[in-house]
Write a protein that holds these residues in place. Structure first.
Motif, mmCIF file in Angstrom:
data_model
loop_
_atom_site.group_PDB
_atom_site.id
_atom_site.type_symbol
_atom_site.label_atom_id
_atom_site.label_comp_id
_atom_site.label_asym_id
_atom_site.label_seq_id
_atom_site.Cartn_x
_atom_site.Cartn_y
_atom_site.Cartn_z
ATOM 1 N N ARG A 665 0.836 -1.195 0.000
ATOM 2 C CA ARG A 665 0.000 0.000 0.000
ATOM 3 C C ARG A 665 0.874 1.250 0.000
ATOM 4 N NH1 ARG A 665 -4.749 2.622 3.510
ATOM 5 N NH2 ARG A 665 -3.822 4.700 3.558
ATOM 6 N N VAL A 666 0.461 2.277 -0.758
ATOM 7 C CA VAL A 666 1.159 3.561 -0.748
ATOM 8 C C VAL A 666 0.209 4.735 -0.523
ATOM 9 C CG1 VAL A 666 3.090 2.803 -2.174
ATOM 10 C CG2 VAL A 666 1.036 3.739 -3.268
ATOM 11 N N GLY A 667 -1.115 4.482 -0.527
ATOM 12 C CA GLY A 667 -2.024 5.599 -0.321
ATOM 13 C C GLY A 667 -3.484 5.212 -0.351
ATOM 14 N N TYR A 668 -4.311 6.223 -0.271
ATOM 15 C CA TYR A 668 -5.774 6.107 -0.238
ATOM 16 C C TYR A 668 -6.311 6.908 -1.415
ATOM 17 C CZ TYR A 668 -10.556 7.034 1.495
ATOM 18 O OH TYR A 668 -11.922 7.148 1.634
ATOM 19 N N CYS A 669 -7.455 6.504 -1.958
ATOM 20 C CA CYS A 669 -8.009 7.223 -3.095
ATOM 21 C C CYS A 669 -9.534 7.220 -3.062
ATOM 22 C CB CYS A 669 -7.519 6.633 -4.412
ATOM 23 S SG CYS A 669 -8.068 4.938 -4.690
ATOM 24 N N ALA A 670 -10.110 8.146 -3.794
ATOM 25 C CA ALA A 670 -11.559 8.225 -3.956
ATOM 26 C C ALA A 670 -11.859 8.570 -5.402
ATOM 27 C CB ALA A 670 -12.150 9.276 -3.028
ATOM 28 N N LEU A 671 -12.737 7.791 -6.023
ATOM 29 C CA LEU A 671 -13.133 8.055 -7.399
ATOM 30 C C LEU A 671 -14.179 9.153 -7.446
ATOM 31 C CD1 LEU A 671 -13.457 4.462 -8.944
ATOM 32 C CD2 LEU A 671 -11.486 5.989 -8.943
ATOM 33 N N ASP A 672 -14.167 9.912 -8.543
ATOM 34 C CA ASP A 672 -15.228 10.882 -8.742
ATOM 35 C C ASP A 672 -16.545 10.143 -8.945
ATOM 36 O OD1 ASP A 672 -13.374 12.870 -8.529
ATOM 37 O OD2 ASP A 672 -13.130 13.145 -10.698
ATOM 38 N N GLU A 673 -17.640 10.806 -8.609
ATOM 39 C CA GLU A 673 -18.943 10.149 -8.609
ATOM 40 C C GLU A 673 -19.305 9.585 -9.971
ATOM 41 O OE1 GLU A 673 -23.480 11.130 -7.088
ATOM 42 O OE2 GLU A 673 -22.032 12.751 -7.408
ATOM 43 N N GLU A 674 -18.912 10.292 -11.037
ATOM 44 C CA GLU A 674 -19.283 9.829 -12.375
ATOM 45 C C GLU A 674 -18.501 8.601 -12.825
ATOM 46 O OE1 GLU A 674 -16.748 13.630 -12.925
ATOM 47 O OE2 GLU A 674 -18.169 12.781 -11.493
ATOM 48 N N TYR A 675 -17.495 8.198 -12.034
ATOM 49 C CA TYR A 675 -16.717 7.012 -12.386
ATOM 50 C C TYR A 675 -16.996 5.848 -11.438
ATOM 51 C CZ TYR A 675 -14.185 9.955 -15.655
ATOM 52 O OH TYR A 675 -13.868 10.782 -16.703
ATOM 53 N N ILE A 676 -18.210 5.817 -10.898
ATOM 54 C CA ILE A 676 -18.590 4.711 -10.026
ATOM 55 C C ILE A 676 -18.444 3.373 -10.746
ATOM 56 C CG2 ILE A 676 -20.565 3.640 -8.852
ATOM 57 C CD1 ILE A 676 -21.466 6.378 -8.004
ATOM 58 N N GLY A 677 -18.705 3.362 -12.039
ATOM 59 C CA GLY A 677 -18.639 2.112 -12.804
ATOM 60 C C GLY A 677 -17.287 1.824 -13.419
ATOM 61 N N PHE A 678 -16.245 2.488 -12.929
ATOM 62 C CA PHE A 678 -14.917 2.330 -13.517
ATOM 63 C C PHE A 678 -14.446 0.877 -13.515
ATOM 64 C CE2 PHE A 678 -10.264 2.257 -12.849
ATOM 65 C CZ PHE A 678 -9.849 2.860 -14.021
ATOM 66 N N PHE A 679 -14.796 0.116 -12.504
ATOM 67 C CA PHE A 679 -14.313 -1.261 -12.372
ATOM 68 C C PHE A 679 -15.304 -2.305 -12.909
ATOM 69 C CE2 PHE A 679 -11.924 0.986 -9.094
ATOM 70 C CZ PHE A 679 -10.644 0.483 -9.260
ATOM 71 N N ASP A 680 -16.434 -1.865 -13.421
ATOM 72 C CA ASP A 680 -17.500 -2.813 -13.752
ATOM 73 C C ASP A 680 -17.079 -3.884 -14.751
ATOM 74 O OD1 ASP A 680 -19.109 -1.532 -12.018
ATOM 75 O OD2 ASP A 680 -20.388 -0.549 -13.508
ATOM 76 N N LYS A 681 -16.238 -3.541 -15.714
ATOM 77 C CA LYS A 681 -15.875 -4.492 -16.764
ATOM 78 C C LYS A 681 -14.710 -5.403 -16.369
ATOM 79 C CE LYS A 681 -17.484 -1.498 -20.510
ATOM 80 N NZ LYS A 681 -17.115 -0.801 -21.774
ATOM 81 N N LEU A 682 -14.164 -5.182 -15.193
ATOM 82 C CA LEU A 682 -13.045 -6.010 -14.746
ATOM 83 C C LEU A 682 -13.548 -7.226 -13.984
ATOM 84 C CD1 LEU A 682 -10.568 -3.280 -13.404
ATOM 85 C CD2 LEU A 682 -10.541 -4.419 -15.633
ATOM 86 N N GLU A 683 -12.790 -8.312 -14.073
ATOM 87 C CA GLU A 683 -13.085 -9.511 -13.305
ATOM 88 C C GLU A 683 -12.244 -9.504 -12.030
ATOM 89 O OE1 GLU A 683 -15.304 -11.876 -13.834
ATOM 90 O OE2 GLU A 683 -15.999 -10.817 -15.641
ATOM 91 N N PRO A 684 -12.812 -9.978 -10.925
ATOM 92 C CA PRO A 684 -12.018 -10.045 -9.692
ATOM 93 C C PRO A 684 -10.829 -10.991 -9.850
ATOM 94 C CG PRO A 684 -14.362 -10.311 -9.241
ATOM 95 C CD PRO A 684 -14.196 -10.428 -10.723
ATOM 96 N N ASN A 685 -9.707 -10.599 -9.282
ATOM 97 C CA ASN A 685 -8.504 -11.418 -9.297
ATOM 98 C C ASN A 685 -7.869 -11.417 -7.910
ATOM 99 O OD1 ASN A 685 -7.868 -12.385 -12.142
ATOM 100 N ND2 ASN A 685 -8.286 -10.204 -12.500
ATOM 101 N N GLU A 686 -7.094 -12.447 -7.660
ATOM 102 C CA GLU A 686 -6.395 -12.517 -6.387
ATOM 103 C C GLU A 686 -5.206 -11.561 -6.377
ATOM 104 O OE1 GLU A 686 -5.181 -16.350 -5.158
ATOM 105 O OE2 GLU A 686 -7.198 -17.230 -5.247
ATOM 106 N N LEU A 687 -4.912 -11.034 -5.221
ATOM 107 C CA LEU A 687 -3.703 -10.243 -5.016
ATOM 108 C C LEU A 687 -3.311 -10.352 -3.556
ATOM 109 C CD1 LEU A 687 -4.393 -6.417 -4.713
ATOM 110 C CD2 LEU A 687 -6.223 -8.100 -4.738
ATOM 111 N N CYS A 688 -2.065 -10.088 -3.305
ATOM 112 C CA CYS A 688 -1.530 -10.199 -1.944
ATOM 113 C C CYS A 688 -0.960 -8.847 -1.533
ATOM 114 C CB CYS A 688 -0.442 -11.263 -1.902
ATOM 115 S SG CYS A 688 0.301 -11.492 -0.274
ATOM 116 N N LEU A 689 -1.415 -8.338 -0.389
ATOM 117 C CA LEU A 689 -0.874 -7.099 0.163
ATOM 118 C C LEU A 689 0.074 -7.438 1.302
ATOM 119 C CD1 LEU A 689 -3.969 -4.702 0.375
ATOM 120 C CD2 LEU A 689 -2.392 -5.049 -1.516
ATOM 121 N N VAL A 690 1.258 -6.866 1.259
ATOM 122 C CA VAL A 690 2.262 -7.125 2.292
ATOM 123 C C VAL A 690 2.656 -5.820 2.962
ATOM 124 C CG1 VAL A 690 3.132 -9.183 1.174
ATOM 125 C CG2 VAL A 690 4.125 -6.943 0.600
#
Length: 690
Positions: A665-690
């Motif tokens: 992790r390096v930070g925190y973010c917030a999307l603008d309201e009009e980009y609520i669907g920014f992730f809609d076309k992506l499929e969930p994937n595994e990731l590891c945070l250390v």
């Protein structure tokens, strides 16, 4: 002796509505105040005290500059002549204090404008005379105030509305010891929120202070879990020079046997000596001091005992707080004389010329309703990380300030001055019992989140403002609070690196309050996704609790683990990971906004496909990079009502060592309201945070 005018300074002469004195008015001249000086030379003690206070107030550079060194453009607005130094002292007024508290600099006390049953302060106002006027003819005043603390004698007394007692010259005077014993007796017997059914077991080791007459040396006592009341010391270790460190200041593997045999009192730092003397005077036997009761050069013993420290303070019969001491060598019993003179005058009974007591007036350069704030909340002791849980967990605390004693328990607060007892606002109700906790909090509400965790985040935010001598102590110094919180609220939950697994996604959404000041610890003490991975104040963005607001998450927790030592999950952490199933995508770039926008929290624009999709805040400014930044979606759904704009939030990540699915992790973010669907076309994937 008092002059005729000063004899009228009597609470019985105050107006019943405004508490103002009817005839208290003087005229004099800056800078020597000759009229007050002449009256003082004729024997009026109060005129001498008032002149002393005026000289002190007007010696302040800012005040003198404001009243005397105006430039011509300002002086030209005065009606006729420039100020010649004439001063009016008027508006003598008795006031009480607001029955409220100030905690962690989140609230402010103010004066109550009404006449309270307990008069505690006397104010006089002074100003240039005659009052200057602006060109429009409207009078313009700049008033300064002189404040006196009020005390009464004898104590206790039924005479008059003044009931405060003048602080003793000696900390452990007979009067003060009686007051401490009375506080303890009332608290232990009558306060249901403070009551302990039976003494708990002694800590692993305690100091046996020996008899009250000091005929025997104190010694380290290895307890066998036997039940007995004991006292705990809360203090700052400090960093004394080598020449100041006494011969025996810590228990080590090499001197453990000697400590069990005897500890010469004079070999200890002054804080420890004072604590032993206090325990003896109170007629108690056992004392717990971290430096002496934990083997300091044994990592195993330290981690095991550190994990129990919260319980040690929570089970103590009394906690002594060396609030005025900045280091162990300072001591907390010695008192310096009050720097300003105190005068006394007889106060007749109302409607009579007979006097049964005296009122003491003591000049107070700063308004004394802040005395508790200055003495405790603004002390060095209150900036230390370890003392945070020690104060919160202790059932009752006796604070040793530089010039008075303060009492805190879970039910009330008091002081050596006999200020009116008031309800304690520092100890949260959930420290007592699970039943009380259920009355003090709202459980999962219609906003879709659990308020008990929000309470934890507030605790952590305040804790993160404090200082540690050893950065690796960040979790041990919080372990007592985490254990208490777990037992009351989350007994089925799991504590991982300062967060709770059942609310892990909300827990991940912390921010540094000032990323320009935040740094990384010099030791590995937490994974990057934990708030403890930074040095600096952290906070969690606030949420609306409106009924139509709902917070859901777009990630799943697959696995979580931390690397811990002998202290277990509550102790020190050297690393850890969480494996998630979620939607994440690499950004094209991160841009700095224009300079005029740099003051806002979200200092960076997040760019994808040449469009700014939201804003980001890096945890630490020194780690900012423009590219190779990824965004992970955390919150996905906001309120349905468009009157409450919603900004989906997530984390800024970077890959670790080029590993495809491994991020920090390096930070925190917030999307603008009009980009609520920014992730809609992506499929969930595994990731590891250390």
């Amino acid at each position: 002796m008092l002059c005729l005018q000063c004899k009228a300074i009597d609470p019985h002469n105050a107006d019943s509505t405004s508490a103002s004195l009817k005839d208290a008015r003087w005229f004099d001249q800056y800078p020597d105040f000759p009229a007050l000086k002449a009256s003082a030379l004729n024997g009026c003690e109060f005129c001498g005290q008032l002149r002393h206070a005026m000289l002190h107030k007007y010696s302040d550079t800012e005040i003198a500059k404001f009243e005397h060194n105006f430039d011509d453009s300002v002086q030209s607005t005065w009606s006729s002549t420039k100020w010649n130094g004439d001063v009016e002292i008027y508006s003598g007024r008795f006031v009480g204090k607001v029955n409220s508290t100030y905690r962690d600099h989140a609230q402010k006390q103010t004066f109550d404008d009404s006449l309270l049953p307990d008069m505690q302060l006397l104010y006089f106002t002074f100003r240039p005379y005659p009052p200057r006027q602006l060109n429009q003819g409207i009078p313009s005043y700049h008033n300064w105030q002189i404040c006196f603390d009020l005390y009464t004698e004898p104590y206790p007394t039924s005479f008059g509305p003044v009931r405060r007692r003048l602080p003793s010259a000696e900390t452990l005077s007979s009067t003060n010891v009686k007051a401490i014993v009375a506080w303890l007796d009332v608290c232990s017997k009558k306060h249901t929120g403070c009551h302990q059914e039976t003494p708990g077991p002694l800590p692993t080791r305690v100091i046996d202070v020996g008899p009250a007459d000091g005929s025997q040396h104190p010694k380290l006592y290895v307890a066998a879990g036997q039940p007995s009341p004991y006292v705990a010391l809360s203090h700052c270790w400090g960093k004394p020079t080598k020449t100041q460190i006494p011969r025996v200041a810590r228990t080590l593997s090499g001197n453990l046997k000697d400590m069990v045999s005897a500890i010469p009192l004079e070999s200890l730092p002054q804080n420890f000596q004072d604590a032993i003397v206090t325990v003896r005077v109170l007629g108690l036997r056992y004392l717990w001091i971290d430096a002496l009761c934990i083997v300091q050069d044994s990592r195993e013993d330290w981690e095991m005992e550190a994990a129990r420290m919260g319980e040690y303070y929570r089970s103590a019969y009394l906690t002594l707080a060396a609030t005025s001491a900045k280091a162990s060598i300072d001591g907390f019993l010695a008192r310096s004389p009050w720097p300003w003179p105190t005068i006394s005058m007889p106060c007749p009974d109302q409607g009579s010329s007979t006097s049964h007591g005296k009122i003491h007036f003591r000049y107070q350069p700063e308004p004394s309703e802040y005395s508790r704030i200055d003495a405790i909340d603004k002390s060095v002791w209150n900036t230390r990380a370890w003392t945070y849980q020690e104060r919160l967990l202790s059932i009752r605390i006796l604070h040793f300030a530089s010039d008075r004693l303060f009492w805190e328990c879970r039910t009330m607060e008091g002081s050596e001055e006999n200020e009116p007892p008031r309800e304690s606002a520092y100890h949260t109700p959930w420290m007592a019992t699970k039943a009380e906790a259920r009355h003090s909090l709202v459980y999962p509400d219609e906003a879709g989140f659990d308020n008990r965790y929000e309470r934890w985040y507030r605790l952590v935010s305040r804790y993160s403002q404090r200082e540690l001598s050893y950065e690796s102590d960040v979790f041990p110094a919080l372990s007592g609070l985490a254990d208490a919180f777990h037992k009351v609220y989350t007994d089925q939950d799991r504590y991982i690196a300062g967060l709770w697994q059942a609310d892990i996604f909300r827990g991940l959404l912390w921010m540094t309050k000032d990323s320009s000041e935040a740094t990384r610890p010099s030791v590995d003490r937490a994974p990057s996704w934990s708030w403890a991975s930074v040095k600096g104040e952290v906070e969690w963005p606030s949420r609306t609790t409106a009924r139509h607001c709902h917070y859901n998450y777009a990630v799943q927790l697959l696995e979580a683990q931390t690397d811990t030592g002998p202290g277990g999950a509550l102790g020190a952490v050297t690393g850890g990971m969480i494996k998630l199933l979620g939607k994440y995508q690499r950004l094209d770039k991160v841009l700095r906004p224009p300079i005029w926008e740099a003051v806002v929290r979200f200092r960076f624009d997040l760019v994808s496909a040449d469009e700014v999709i939201g804003s980001g805040a890096f945890d630490i400014d020194s780690e900012i990079q423009a590219d190779a930044i990824w965004i992970l979606q955390i919150e996905v759904q906001g309120p349905g009502d468009s009157s409450f704009p919603y900004h989906p939030s997530g984390l800024l990540l970077k890959q670790v060592d080029g590993a495809e699915l491994r991020f920090s992790r390096v930070g925190y973010c917030a999307l603008d309201e009009e980009y609520i669907g920014f992730f809609d076309k992506l499929e969930p994937n595994e990731l590891c945070l250390v």
